[in-house]
Design an enzyme around this catalytic site. Structure first.
Site, PDB file in Angstrom:
ATOM      1  N   SER A 269      58.442  21.510 -11.625  1.00 23.61           N
ATOM      2  CA  SER A 269      57.866  22.526 -10.781  1.00 23.61           C
ATOM      3  C   SER A 269      58.917  23.270  -9.978  1.00 23.61           C
ATOM      4  O   SER A 269      59.778  23.910 -10.522  1.00 23.61           O
ATOM      5  CB  SER A 269      56.806  21.900  -9.888  1.00 23.61           C
ATOM      6  OG  SER A 269      56.075  22.895  -9.251  1.00 23.61           O
ATOM      7  N   ASP A 461      49.466  23.435 -18.726  1.00 25.16           N
ATOM      8  CA  ASP A 461      49.702  23.834 -17.336  1.00 25.16           C
ATOM      9  C   ASP A 461      49.474  25.333 -17.190  1.00 25.16           C
ATOM     10  O   ASP A 461      49.808  26.112 -18.082  1.00 25.16           O
ATOM     11  CB  ASP A 461      51.142  23.487 -16.955  1.00 25.16           C
ATOM     12  CG  ASP A 461      51.492  23.849 -15.516  1.00 25.16           C
ATOM     13  OD1 ASP A 461      50.576  23.875 -14.662  1.00 25.16           O
ATOM     14  OD2 ASP A 461      52.682  24.086 -15.240  1.00 25.16           O
ATOM     15  N   HIS A 518      50.910  20.154 -16.035  1.00 22.10           N
ATOM     16  CA  HIS A 518      52.055  20.387 -15.159  1.00 22.10           C
ATOM     17  C   HIS A 518      52.915  19.136 -15.040  1.00 22.10           C
ATOM     18  O   HIS A 518      54.133  19.215 -14.945  1.00 22.10           O
ATOM     19  CB  HIS A 518      51.530  20.814 -13.786  1.00 22.10           C
ATOM     20  CG  HIS A 518      52.577  21.306 -12.859  1.00 22.10           C
ATOM     21  ND1 HIS A 518      53.277  22.469 -13.062  1.00 22.10           N
ATOM     22  CD2 HIS A 518      53.054  20.790 -11.702  1.00 22.10           C
ATOM     23  CE1 HIS A 518      54.129  22.657 -12.074  1.00 22.10           C
ATOM     24  NE2 HIS A 518      54.017  21.651 -11.240  1.00 22.10           N
TER      25      HIS A 518
END
EC number: 3.4.16.5
Length: 542
Positions: A269, A461, A518
Protein backbone atom coordinates in the site's frame (compact mmCIF):
# COMPACT_ATOMS: atom_id res chain seq x y z
CA UNK A 1 -18.62 11.05 10.88
CA UNK A 2 -19.84 14.58 11.24
CA UNK A 3 -17.91 17.38 9.54
CA UNK A 4 -17.40 20.68 11.29
CA UNK A 5 -16.20 23.59 9.26
CA UNK A 6 -13.02 23.81 11.29
CA UNK A 7 -12.10 20.24 10.44
CA UNK A 8 -13.10 20.32 6.79
CA UNK A 9 -9.81 19.60 5.11
CA UNK A 10 -8.75 17.23 7.85
CA UNK A 11 -11.84 15.16 7.20
CA UNK A 12 -11.17 15.26 3.49
CA UNK A 13 -7.74 13.86 4.17
CA UNK A 14 -9.03 11.13 6.42
CA UNK A 15 -11.71 10.13 4.01
CA UNK A 16 -9.23 10.13 1.19
CA UNK A 17 -6.81 7.94 3.01
CA UNK A 18 -5.97 4.58 4.59
CA UNK A 19 -5.51 0.23 6.03
CA UNK A 20 -2.49 -1.60 5.76
CA UNK A 21 -1.90 0.25 2.75
CA UNK A 22 -4.12 3.15 1.88
CA UNK A 23 -6.85 3.85 4.39
CA UNK A 24 -10.27 5.10 3.39
CA UNK A 25 -12.70 5.63 6.23
CA UNK A 26 -15.97 7.02 4.91
CA UNK A 27 -17.80 7.42 1.59
CA UNK A 28 -16.66 10.45 -0.38
CA UNK A 29 -20.25 11.27 -1.08
CA UNK A 30 -20.51 12.45 2.51
CA UNK A 31 -17.66 14.86 1.91
CA UNK A 32 -19.13 16.36 -1.20
CA UNK A 33 -22.51 16.72 0.48
CA UNK A 34 -20.91 18.43 3.46
CA UNK A 35 -18.76 20.74 1.36
CA UNK A 36 -21.18 21.22 -1.50
CA UNK A 37 -18.11 21.97 -3.60
CA UNK A 38 -18.56 22.75 -7.28
CA UNK A 39 -15.72 20.55 -8.52
CA UNK A 40 -15.85 22.04 -11.99
CA UNK A 41 -14.86 25.48 -10.68
CA UNK A 42 -16.29 26.95 -13.88
CA UNK A 43 -18.40 29.58 -12.14
CA UNK A 44 -16.07 30.27 -9.25
CA UNK A 45 -15.25 33.89 -10.04
CA UNK A 46 -18.87 34.92 -10.39
CA UNK A 47 -19.72 33.33 -7.04
CA UNK A 48 -17.16 35.27 -5.05
CA UNK A 49 -18.44 38.48 -3.50
CA UNK A 50 -16.40 41.66 -3.37
CA UNK A 51 -16.28 41.38 0.42
CA UNK A 52 -14.91 37.88 0.26
CA UNK A 53 -12.34 38.85 -2.38
CA UNK A 54 -10.99 41.52 -0.03
CA UNK A 55 -10.39 39.02 2.74
CA UNK A 56 -9.35 36.05 0.66
CA UNK A 57 -5.71 37.05 0.21
CA UNK A 58 -5.28 37.56 3.94
CA UNK A 59 -6.77 34.14 4.72
CA UNK A 60 -4.55 32.37 2.20
CA UNK A 61 -1.53 34.19 3.60
CA UNK A 62 -2.48 33.02 7.08
CA UNK A 63 -2.71 29.42 5.89
CA UNK A 64 0.68 29.81 4.21
CA UNK A 65 2.20 30.74 7.56
CA UNK A 66 0.53 27.83 9.35
CA UNK A 67 1.70 25.40 6.70
CA UNK A 68 5.15 27.03 6.53
CA UNK A 69 4.80 27.13 2.77
CA UNK A 70 5.47 30.22 0.58
CA UNK A 71 2.85 31.44 -1.86
CA UNK A 72 5.30 31.45 -4.77
CA UNK A 73 4.28 29.45 -7.80
CA UNK A 74 0.55 29.11 -7.18
CA UNK A 75 -1.14 28.52 -10.52
CA UNK A 76 -4.54 30.09 -11.24
CA UNK A 77 -6.14 26.64 -11.08
CA UNK A 78 -4.68 25.92 -7.64
CA UNK A 79 -5.72 29.35 -6.38
CA UNK A 80 -9.24 28.65 -7.60
CA UNK A 81 -9.40 25.38 -5.70
CA UNK A 82 -8.32 26.97 -2.43
CA UNK A 83 -10.61 29.91 -3.08
CA UNK A 84 -13.55 27.55 -3.54
CA UNK A 85 -12.93 26.16 -0.07
CA UNK A 86 -12.43 29.59 1.44
CA UNK A 87 -15.62 30.88 -0.13
CA UNK A 88 -17.65 28.28 1.76
CA UNK A 89 -16.25 29.06 5.19
CA UNK A 90 -13.89 32.08 5.18
CA UNK A 91 -14.14 32.68 8.93
CA UNK A 92 -13.37 29.20 10.13
CA UNK A 93 -10.82 27.62 7.79
CA UNK A 94 -7.97 29.24 9.69
CA UNK A 95 -9.03 27.25 12.76
CA UNK A 96 -7.72 24.08 11.14
CA UNK A 97 -4.89 22.19 12.78
CA UNK A 98 -2.59 21.34 9.89
CA UNK A 99 -0.44 19.25 12.20
CA UNK A 100 -2.15 16.59 14.26
CA UNK A 101 -1.41 16.47 17.99
CA UNK A 102 1.26 13.88 18.79
CA UNK A 103 0.53 10.72 20.71
CA UNK A 104 2.58 10.61 23.89
CA UNK A 105 3.22 7.16 25.26
CA UNK A 106 2.99 6.38 28.92
CA UNK A 107 6.51 5.51 29.95
CA UNK A 108 6.50 2.48 32.20
CA UNK A 109 9.05 0.46 34.12
CA UNK A 110 9.49 -2.05 31.30
CA UNK A 111 12.74 -4.00 31.52
CA UNK A 112 14.95 -4.57 28.47
CA UNK A 113 17.83 -6.99 28.09
CA UNK A 114 20.14 -4.92 25.89
CA UNK A 115 20.83 -1.29 24.99
CA UNK A 116 22.78 -0.63 21.77
CA UNK A 117 24.36 2.57 20.42
CA UNK A 118 26.53 3.34 17.39
CA UNK A 119 28.69 6.37 16.58
CA UNK A 120 27.51 6.24 12.96
CA UNK A 121 23.96 7.01 14.08
CA UNK A 122 24.46 9.34 17.04
CA UNK A 123 21.56 10.17 19.33
CA UNK A 124 19.95 6.77 18.62
CA UNK A 125 19.63 3.86 21.02
CA UNK A 126 18.17 0.40 20.49
CA UNK A 127 16.43 -1.40 23.36
CA UNK A 128 16.00 -5.16 23.03
CA UNK A 129 13.83 -7.58 24.97
CA UNK A 130 13.74 -11.36 24.60
CA UNK A 131 10.07 -12.09 24.00
CA UNK A 132 8.78 -15.11 25.94
CA UNK A 133 7.82 -18.04 23.74
CA UNK A 134 4.97 -18.89 26.09
CA UNK A 135 3.15 -15.88 24.65
CA UNK A 136 2.23 -18.43 22.00
CA UNK A 137 3.05 -16.49 18.82
CA UNK A 138 5.83 -18.83 17.71
CA UNK A 139 8.43 -21.19 19.13
CA UNK A 140 11.38 -19.52 17.38
CA UNK A 141 13.77 -17.00 18.92
CA UNK A 142 12.09 -13.60 18.98
CA UNK A 143 12.85 -10.08 20.19
CA UNK A 144 10.89 -6.88 20.62
CA UNK A 145 11.78 -3.40 21.76
CA UNK A 146 12.30 0.21 20.76
CA UNK A 147 14.58 2.39 18.71
CA UNK A 148 14.93 5.61 20.70
CA UNK A 149 15.90 8.92 19.11
CA UNK A 150 16.85 10.47 22.41
CA UNK A 151 17.03 14.22 21.78
CA UNK A 152 13.86 14.14 19.67
CA UNK A 153 11.82 11.92 22.01
CA UNK A 154 10.97 9.42 19.25
CA UNK A 155 10.45 5.73 20.04
CA UNK A 156 9.89 3.12 17.30
CA UNK A 157 8.57 -0.32 18.24
CA UNK A 158 9.70 -3.48 16.46
CA UNK A 159 9.07 -7.23 16.73
CA UNK A 160 11.55 -9.75 15.30
CA UNK A 161 11.05 -13.45 14.55
CA UNK A 162 13.87 -15.77 13.59
CA UNK A 163 13.42 -18.11 10.63
CA UNK A 164 11.70 -21.43 11.32
CA UNK A 165 14.10 -23.12 8.92
CA UNK A 166 17.81 -22.15 8.95
CA UNK A 167 18.27 -18.80 10.71
CA UNK A 168 22.05 -18.88 10.35
CA UNK A 169 21.73 -18.77 6.56
CA UNK A 170 18.20 -17.65 5.71
CA UNK A 171 17.74 -14.00 4.69
CA UNK A 172 16.15 -11.24 6.76
CA UNK A 173 13.00 -9.34 5.70
CA UNK A 174 11.80 -6.00 7.04
CA UNK A 175 8.01 -5.74 6.68
CA UNK A 176 6.22 -2.38 6.52
CA UNK A 177 2.49 -1.73 6.41
CA UNK A 178 1.17 1.48 4.94
CA UNK A 179 -1.66 3.87 5.68
CA UNK A 180 0.14 6.14 6.14
CA UNK A 181 -0.25 5.59 9.85
CA UNK A 182 -1.04 1.85 10.10
CA UNK A 183 0.83 -0.59 12.28
CA UNK A 184 3.01 -3.32 10.80
CA UNK A 185 1.67 -5.58 13.53
CA UNK A 186 -1.41 -5.81 11.33
CA UNK A 187 0.78 -7.49 8.77
CA UNK A 188 2.11 -9.76 11.49
CA UNK A 189 -1.21 -10.95 12.88
CA UNK A 190 -3.48 -10.59 9.83
CA UNK A 191 -1.32 -11.50 6.88
CA UNK A 192 2.13 -13.04 6.97
CA UNK A 193 3.29 -13.50 10.55
CA UNK A 194 3.69 -16.67 12.63
CA UNK A 195 0.17 -16.45 14.11
CA UNK A 196 -3.20 -14.81 13.63
CA UNK A 197 -5.56 -13.83 16.47
CA UNK A 198 -8.95 -15.50 16.82
CA UNK A 199 -12.18 -14.16 18.34
CA UNK A 200 -11.14 -15.53 21.74
CA UNK A 201 -7.98 -13.41 21.51
CA UNK A 202 -5.78 -16.47 21.22
CA UNK A 203 -2.89 -16.94 18.75
CA UNK A 204 -3.53 -19.38 15.89
CA UNK A 205 -0.49 -20.91 14.19
CA UNK A 206 0.09 -19.80 10.58
CA UNK A 207 1.72 -22.52 8.46
CA UNK A 208 2.28 -19.99 5.65
CA UNK A 209 4.18 -17.43 7.70
CA UNK A 210 6.94 -15.64 5.84
CA UNK A 211 9.39 -16.67 8.54
CA UNK A 212 9.18 -20.20 7.09
CA UNK A 213 12.44 -19.47 5.26
CA UNK A 214 13.42 -16.00 6.44
CA UNK A 215 13.78 -14.05 9.66
CA UNK A 216 11.26 -11.20 9.70
CA UNK A 217 11.22 -7.78 11.40
CA UNK A 218 7.92 -5.93 11.81
CA UNK A 219 8.52 -2.21 12.40
CA UNK A 220 5.90 0.30 13.58
CA UNK A 221 6.74 3.49 11.72
CA UNK A 222 6.48 6.42 11.43
CA UNK A 223 6.35 7.59 15.03
CA UNK A 224 2.99 7.43 16.82
CA UNK A 225 1.92 4.35 14.85
CA UNK A 226 0.98 1.14 16.67
CA UNK A 227 3.18 0.75 19.74
CA UNK A 228 5.53 3.54 18.59
CA UNK A 229 5.20 6.91 20.28
CA UNK A 230 6.60 10.43 20.53
CA UNK A 231 5.84 13.95 21.64
CA UNK A 232 6.92 14.98 18.14
CA UNK A 233 5.22 14.60 14.78
CA UNK A 234 6.24 13.37 11.32
CA UNK A 235 4.45 14.11 8.09
CA UNK A 236 6.50 12.91 5.15
CA UNK A 237 8.14 9.80 3.78
CA UNK A 238 11.65 11.21 3.42
CA UNK A 239 11.91 12.15 7.10
CA UNK A 240 10.67 8.71 8.12
CA UNK A 241 13.36 7.05 6.00
CA UNK A 242 16.24 8.44 8.03
CA UNK A 243 14.86 6.89 11.21
CA UNK A 244 14.40 3.52 9.50
CA UNK A 245 18.04 3.53 8.40
CA UNK A 246 19.16 4.26 11.97
CA UNK A 247 17.03 1.39 13.26
CA UNK A 248 18.57 -1.07 10.82
CA UNK A 249 22.10 0.06 11.55
CA UNK A 250 21.64 -0.52 15.28
CA UNK A 251 19.70 -3.76 14.87
CA UNK A 252 22.38 -5.40 12.76
CA UNK A 253 25.13 -4.08 15.03
CA UNK A 254 23.57 -5.94 17.94
CA UNK A 255 22.87 -9.04 15.84
CA UNK A 256 25.99 -9.40 13.67
CA UNK A 257 25.00 -13.00 12.92
CA UNK A 258 22.30 -11.57 10.61
CA UNK A 259 24.29 -8.65 9.20
CA UNK A 260 26.02 -10.60 6.43
CA UNK A 261 22.84 -12.32 5.28
CA UNK A 262 20.69 -11.10 2.41
CA UNK A 263 18.31 -8.36 3.55
CA UNK A 264 15.05 -7.46 1.82
CA UNK A 265 12.47 -4.73 2.45
CA UNK A 266 8.85 -5.68 1.77
CA UNK A 267 5.53 -3.96 2.31
CA UNK A 268 2.21 -2.94 0.81
CA UNK A 269 0.00 0.00 0.00
CA UNK A 270 1.52 3.29 1.15
CA UNK A 271 4.75 1.32 1.40
CA UNK A 272 4.78 2.04 -2.33
CA UNK A 273 5.95 5.44 -1.12
CA UNK A 274 7.99 4.23 1.84
CA UNK A 275 10.06 1.46 0.31
CA UNK A 276 11.51 3.30 -2.72
CA UNK A 277 12.44 6.25 -0.50
CA UNK A 278 13.82 4.12 2.34
CA UNK A 279 15.89 1.95 0.01
CA UNK A 280 17.27 5.06 -1.70
CA UNK A 281 18.22 6.47 1.70
CA UNK A 282 19.98 3.22 2.64
CA UNK A 283 22.00 3.20 -0.59
CA UNK A 284 23.40 6.65 0.24
CA UNK A 285 25.22 5.07 3.20
CA UNK A 286 28.16 3.00 1.93
CA UNK A 287 29.24 2.59 5.55
CA UNK A 288 26.13 0.55 6.37
CA UNK A 289 26.65 -2.75 8.18
CA UNK A 290 23.94 -4.77 6.39
CA UNK A 291 23.38 -6.10 2.89
CA UNK A 292 20.33 -4.60 1.14
CA UNK A 293 19.51 -7.23 -1.49
CA UNK A 294 16.09 -6.34 -2.95
CA UNK A 295 12.72 -4.69 -2.35
CA UNK A 296 9.18 -6.06 -2.72
CA UNK A 297 6.12 -3.78 -3.01
CA UNK A 298 2.61 -5.23 -2.89
CA UNK A 299 -0.44 -3.30 -4.17
CA UNK A 300 1.42 -0.07 -3.62
CA UNK A 301 0.80 3.57 -4.44
CA UNK A 302 3.99 4.64 -6.20
CA UNK A 303 3.18 6.65 -9.35
CA UNK A 304 -0.18 8.39 -8.78
CA UNK A 305 -0.17 10.15 -12.16
CA UNK A 306 -0.41 6.79 -13.89
CA UNK A 307 -2.30 4.82 -11.27
CA UNK A 308 -5.22 7.24 -10.95
CA UNK A 309 -6.14 6.53 -14.57
CA UNK A 310 -7.12 3.01 -13.58
CA UNK A 311 -9.77 3.47 -10.91
CA UNK A 312 -12.53 3.77 -13.51
CA UNK A 313 -11.44 0.68 -15.49
CA UNK A 314 -11.16 -1.38 -12.31
CA UNK A 315 -14.58 -0.30 -11.01
CA UNK A 316 -16.27 -0.50 -14.39
CA UNK A 317 -15.52 -4.03 -15.51
CA UNK A 318 -12.08 -3.94 -17.14
CA UNK A 319 -10.04 -5.44 -14.29
CA UNK A 320 -11.37 -8.99 -14.39
CA UNK A 321 -14.53 -8.48 -12.33
CA UNK A 322 -17.98 -7.23 -13.45
CA UNK A 323 -18.65 -3.52 -13.15
CA UNK A 324 -19.86 -2.44 -9.72
CA UNK A 325 -21.01 0.99 -10.94
CA UNK A 326 -23.74 2.29 -13.21
CA UNK A 327 -22.68 3.63 -16.64
CA UNK A 328 -23.36 7.23 -15.62
CA UNK A 329 -21.11 6.82 -12.57
CA UNK A 330 -18.32 5.49 -14.75
CA UNK A 331 -18.83 8.45 -17.08
CA UNK A 332 -18.55 10.80 -14.12
CA UNK A 333 -15.22 9.31 -13.14
CA UNK A 334 -13.92 9.72 -16.68
CA UNK A 335 -15.18 13.30 -16.87
CA UNK A 336 -13.30 14.31 -13.72
CA UNK A 337 -10.10 12.49 -14.70
CA UNK A 338 -8.46 15.16 -16.93
CA UNK A 339 -8.56 17.78 -14.18
CA UNK A 340 -7.35 15.19 -11.69
CA UNK A 341 -4.33 14.33 -13.83
CA UNK A 342 -3.60 18.00 -14.41
CA UNK A 343 -3.51 18.59 -10.66
CA UNK A 344 -1.21 15.61 -10.10
CA UNK A 345 1.10 16.93 -12.83
CA UNK A 346 1.25 20.25 -10.99
CA UNK A 347 2.16 18.38 -7.81
CA UNK A 348 4.89 16.44 -9.63
CA UNK A 349 6.33 19.63 -11.09
CA UNK A 350 6.25 21.86 -8.01
CA UNK A 351 6.25 19.49 -5.05
CA UNK A 352 4.36 22.22 -3.21
CA UNK A 353 1.63 21.45 -0.70
CA UNK A 354 -0.44 24.12 -2.44
CA UNK A 355 -0.56 21.84 -5.48
CA UNK A 356 -0.31 18.40 -3.89
CA UNK A 357 -3.04 18.77 -1.26
CA UNK A 358 -5.76 19.87 -3.73
CA UNK A 359 -4.71 17.07 -6.08
CA UNK A 360 -5.34 14.56 -3.31
CA UNK A 361 -8.70 16.06 -2.38
CA UNK A 362 -10.01 16.39 -5.92
CA UNK A 363 -8.74 13.08 -7.29
CA UNK A 364 -9.79 10.95 -4.35
CA UNK A 365 -13.22 12.51 -4.44
CA UNK A 366 -13.66 11.99 -8.18
CA UNK A 367 -11.92 8.66 -8.68
CA UNK A 368 -12.63 6.80 -5.43
CA UNK A 369 -15.86 8.44 -4.31
CA UNK A 370 -18.31 6.67 -6.64
CA UNK A 371 -16.93 3.26 -5.67
CA UNK A 372 -17.08 4.03 -1.95
CA UNK A 373 -20.72 5.00 -2.18
CA UNK A 374 -21.52 1.38 -3.06
CA UNK A 375 -20.37 0.21 0.37
CA UNK A 376 -18.01 -2.27 -1.21
CA UNK A 377 -14.67 -3.19 0.30
CA UNK A 378 -12.01 -0.95 -1.29
CA UNK A 379 -9.45 -3.67 -0.57
CA UNK A 380 -11.41 -6.46 -2.27
CA UNK A 381 -13.85 -5.66 -5.06
CA UNK A 382 -15.61 -9.01 -4.56
CA UNK A 383 -16.94 -8.20 -1.08
CA UNK A 384 -18.90 -5.63 0.86
CA UNK A 385 -17.27 -3.68 3.67
CA UNK A 386 -18.04 -5.28 7.03
CA UNK A 387 -17.21 -4.54 10.64
CA UNK A 388 -16.02 -1.24 12.04
CA UNK A 389 -12.31 -1.79 11.46
CA UNK A 390 -11.30 -1.05 7.88
CA UNK A 391 -13.77 -3.51 6.30
CA UNK A 392 -12.41 -6.60 8.11
CA UNK A 393 -14.00 -7.46 11.45
CA UNK A 394 -11.04 -9.72 12.34
CA UNK A 395 -8.82 -6.66 12.68
CA UNK A 396 -10.72 -5.76 15.84
CA UNK A 397 -9.40 -8.93 17.50
CA UNK A 398 -5.84 -7.76 16.87
CA UNK A 399 -6.47 -4.39 18.51
CA UNK A 400 -8.03 -6.07 21.52
CA UNK A 401 -5.21 -8.61 21.81
CA UNK A 402 -2.44 -6.01 21.62
CA UNK A 403 -4.15 -3.99 24.36
CA UNK A 404 -4.14 -6.91 26.82
CA UNK A 405 -1.92 -5.95 29.79
CA UNK A 406 -0.08 -9.27 29.74
CA UNK A 407 0.70 -8.91 26.04
CA UNK A 408 1.98 -5.36 26.40
CA UNK A 409 4.14 -6.43 29.33
CA UNK A 410 5.58 -9.40 27.43
CA UNK A 411 6.45 -7.24 24.43
CA UNK A 412 7.70 -4.25 26.43
CA UNK A 413 5.10 -1.93 24.91
CA UNK A 414 5.09 1.57 26.40
CA UNK A 415 1.83 3.09 25.17
CA UNK A 416 -1.50 3.45 26.92
CA UNK A 417 -3.45 2.18 23.94
CA UNK A 418 -2.60 0.30 20.77
CA UNK A 419 -4.44 1.39 17.61
CA UNK A 420 -4.08 -0.41 14.30
CA UNK A 421 -4.20 2.89 12.41
CA UNK A 422 -3.51 6.44 13.57
CA UNK A 423 -5.56 8.71 11.34
CA UNK A 424 -3.81 11.81 12.66
CA UNK A 425 -0.65 10.54 10.98
CA UNK A 426 -2.67 9.93 7.86
CA UNK A 427 -3.81 13.55 7.91
CA UNK A 428 -0.29 14.85 8.58
CA UNK A 429 1.08 13.12 5.50
CA UNK A 430 -1.80 14.40 3.40
CA UNK A 431 -1.28 18.01 4.50
CA UNK A 432 2.44 17.72 3.80
CA UNK A 433 1.49 16.93 0.20
CA UNK A 434 3.11 13.50 0.42
CA UNK A 435 0.22 11.46 -1.03
CA UNK A 436 0.56 12.48 -4.69
CA UNK A 437 4.34 12.69 -4.96
CA UNK A 438 6.21 10.64 -7.60
CA UNK A 439 8.09 7.88 -5.78
CA UNK A 440 8.58 5.92 -9.00
CA UNK A 441 11.61 8.19 -9.46
CA UNK A 442 13.21 6.39 -6.53
CA UNK A 443 12.41 3.06 -8.16
CA UNK A 444 14.36 4.20 -11.22
CA UNK A 445 17.28 5.02 -8.94
CA UNK A 446 17.15 1.56 -7.38
CA UNK A 447 17.01 -0.19 -10.75
CA UNK A 448 19.91 1.82 -12.14
CA UNK A 449 21.92 0.71 -9.12
CA UNK A 450 20.93 -2.86 -10.04
CA UNK A 451 18.85 -3.50 -6.95
CA UNK A 452 16.18 -6.12 -7.75
CA UNK A 453 12.61 -4.78 -7.50
CA UNK A 454 9.42 -6.87 -7.33
CA UNK A 455 6.06 -5.16 -7.82
CA UNK A 456 3.25 -7.59 -7.02
CA UNK A 457 -0.47 -6.90 -7.05
CA UNK A 458 -3.52 -8.89 -6.04
CA UNK A 459 -6.02 -8.54 -8.88
CA UNK A 460 -9.12 -8.07 -6.69
CA UNK A 461 -7.92 -4.90 -4.96
CA UNK A 462 -9.56 -1.60 -5.94
CA UNK A 463 -7.61 1.05 -4.07
CA UNK A 464 -4.13 0.14 -5.38
CA UNK A 465 -5.31 -2.07 -8.19
CA UNK A 466 -3.28 -4.31 -10.45
CA UNK A 467 -4.17 -2.37 -13.60
CA UNK A 468 -2.53 0.78 -12.26
CA UNK A 469 0.49 -1.07 -10.94
CA UNK A 470 0.94 -2.88 -14.23
CA UNK A 471 0.66 0.40 -16.11
CA UNK A 472 3.26 2.35 -14.15
CA UNK A 473 5.78 -0.48 -14.34
CA UNK A 474 5.29 -0.61 -18.13
CA UNK A 475 5.74 3.16 -18.44
CA UNK A 476 8.72 3.44 -16.11
CA UNK A 477 11.63 5.11 -17.91
CA UNK A 478 14.85 3.36 -16.91
CA UNK A 479 17.76 1.89 -18.82
CA UNK A 480 15.96 -1.44 -19.18
CA UNK A 481 12.55 -0.05 -20.07
CA UNK A 482 12.62 -1.20 -23.70
CA UNK A 483 13.50 -4.72 -22.65
CA UNK A 484 10.82 -4.73 -19.97
CA UNK A 485 8.18 -3.43 -22.39
CA UNK A 486 8.97 -6.19 -24.88
CA UNK A 487 9.17 -8.93 -22.25
CA UNK A 488 6.37 -11.51 -22.55
CA UNK A 489 3.72 -12.01 -19.88
CA UNK A 490 4.03 -15.58 -18.63
CA UNK A 491 1.94 -17.80 -16.39
CA UNK A 492 3.05 -18.09 -12.77
CA UNK A 493 2.21 -21.45 -11.27
CA UNK A 494 2.33 -22.77 -7.74
CA UNK A 495 2.59 -26.50 -8.15
CA UNK A 496 0.35 -27.31 -11.10
CA UNK A 497 -2.09 -24.47 -10.45
CA UNK A 498 -2.08 -21.09 -12.20
CA UNK A 499 -1.45 -18.51 -9.48
CA UNK A 500 -0.95 -15.41 -11.59
CA UNK A 501 0.95 -13.77 -14.41
CA UNK A 502 4.51 -12.49 -14.40
CA UNK A 503 6.61 -10.14 -16.48
CA UNK A 504 10.36 -9.82 -15.94
CA UNK A 505 13.39 -8.16 -17.45
CA UNK A 506 16.72 -8.51 -15.69
CA UNK A 507 16.13 -7.44 -12.06
CA UNK A 508 12.67 -5.85 -12.48
CA UNK A 509 9.54 -7.98 -12.10
CA UNK A 510 5.79 -7.35 -12.13
CA UNK A 511 3.60 -10.13 -10.73
CA UNK A 512 -0.20 -10.25 -10.92
CA UNK A 513 -1.60 -12.47 -8.17
CA UNK A 514 -4.87 -14.17 -9.07
CA UNK A 515 -7.53 -13.95 -6.37
CA UNK A 516 -5.56 -11.60 -4.16
CA UNK A 517 -6.99 -8.42 -2.71
CA UNK A 518 -5.06 -5.50 -1.27
CA UNK A 519 -3.47 -7.83 1.27
CA UNK A 520 -2.18 -10.70 -0.85
CA UNK A 521 -0.80 -12.83 2.03
CA UNK A 522 -4.26 -12.74 3.66
CA UNK A 523 -6.20 -13.76 0.55
CA UNK A 524 -3.63 -16.12 -0.98
CA UNK A 525 -1.37 -17.28 1.87
CA UNK A 526 0.11 -20.34 0.16
CA UNK A 527 0.77 -18.56 -3.12
CA UNK A 528 2.16 -15.50 -1.34
CA UNK A 529 4.65 -17.68 0.53
CA UNK A 530 5.71 -19.33 -2.72
CA UNK A 531 6.15 -15.87 -4.24
CA UNK A 532 8.39 -14.58 -1.47
CA UNK A 533 10.39 -17.81 -1.13
CA UNK A 534 11.24 -17.85 -4.82
CA UNK A 535 12.10 -14.16 -4.85
CA UNK A 536 14.46 -14.26 -1.87
CA UNK A 537 16.14 -17.32 -3.39
CA UNK A 538 17.05 -15.19 -6.43
CA UNK A 539 14.38 -16.46 -8.83
CA UNK A 540 13.33 -13.12 -10.34
CA UNK A 541 11.67 -14.66 -13.40
CA UNK A 542 9.26 -17.06 -11.63
Amino acid sequence: MKLSKSTLIATLALTATSTNALVVQNPFSNIQQALKLDLSYDKLTSKLTDTFEQGKANIISTIAKVMNEPLDGLTPEIKNIWSEMLMKFPNSITELNFKAPPKKGKITTQQFDFHVTDAQVPNHKLRIKSTPKDLGIDTVKQYSGYLDVVDEDKHFFYYFFESRNDPKNDPVILWLNGGPGCSSLTGLFFELGPSSIDKNLKPVYNPHSWNANASVIFLDQPINVGYSYSSQSVSNTIAAGKDVYAFLQLFFKNFPEYANLDFHIAGESYAGHYIPAFASEILTHPERNFNLTSVLIGNGLTDPLVQYEYYEPMACGEGGEPSVLEPEECDGMLNSLPRCLSLIESCYESGSVWSCVPATIYCNNGQMGPYQKTGRNVYDIRTMCEGSSLCYSQLEYIDQYLNLPEVKKALGAEVDEYQSCNFDINRNFMFAGDWMKPYQKNVIDLLEKELPVLIYAGDKDFICNWLGNQAWTNRLEWSGSKGFTKAPVKSWKVGKNAAGEVKNYKHFTFLRVFGGGHMVPYDQPENALDMVNRWISGDYKY
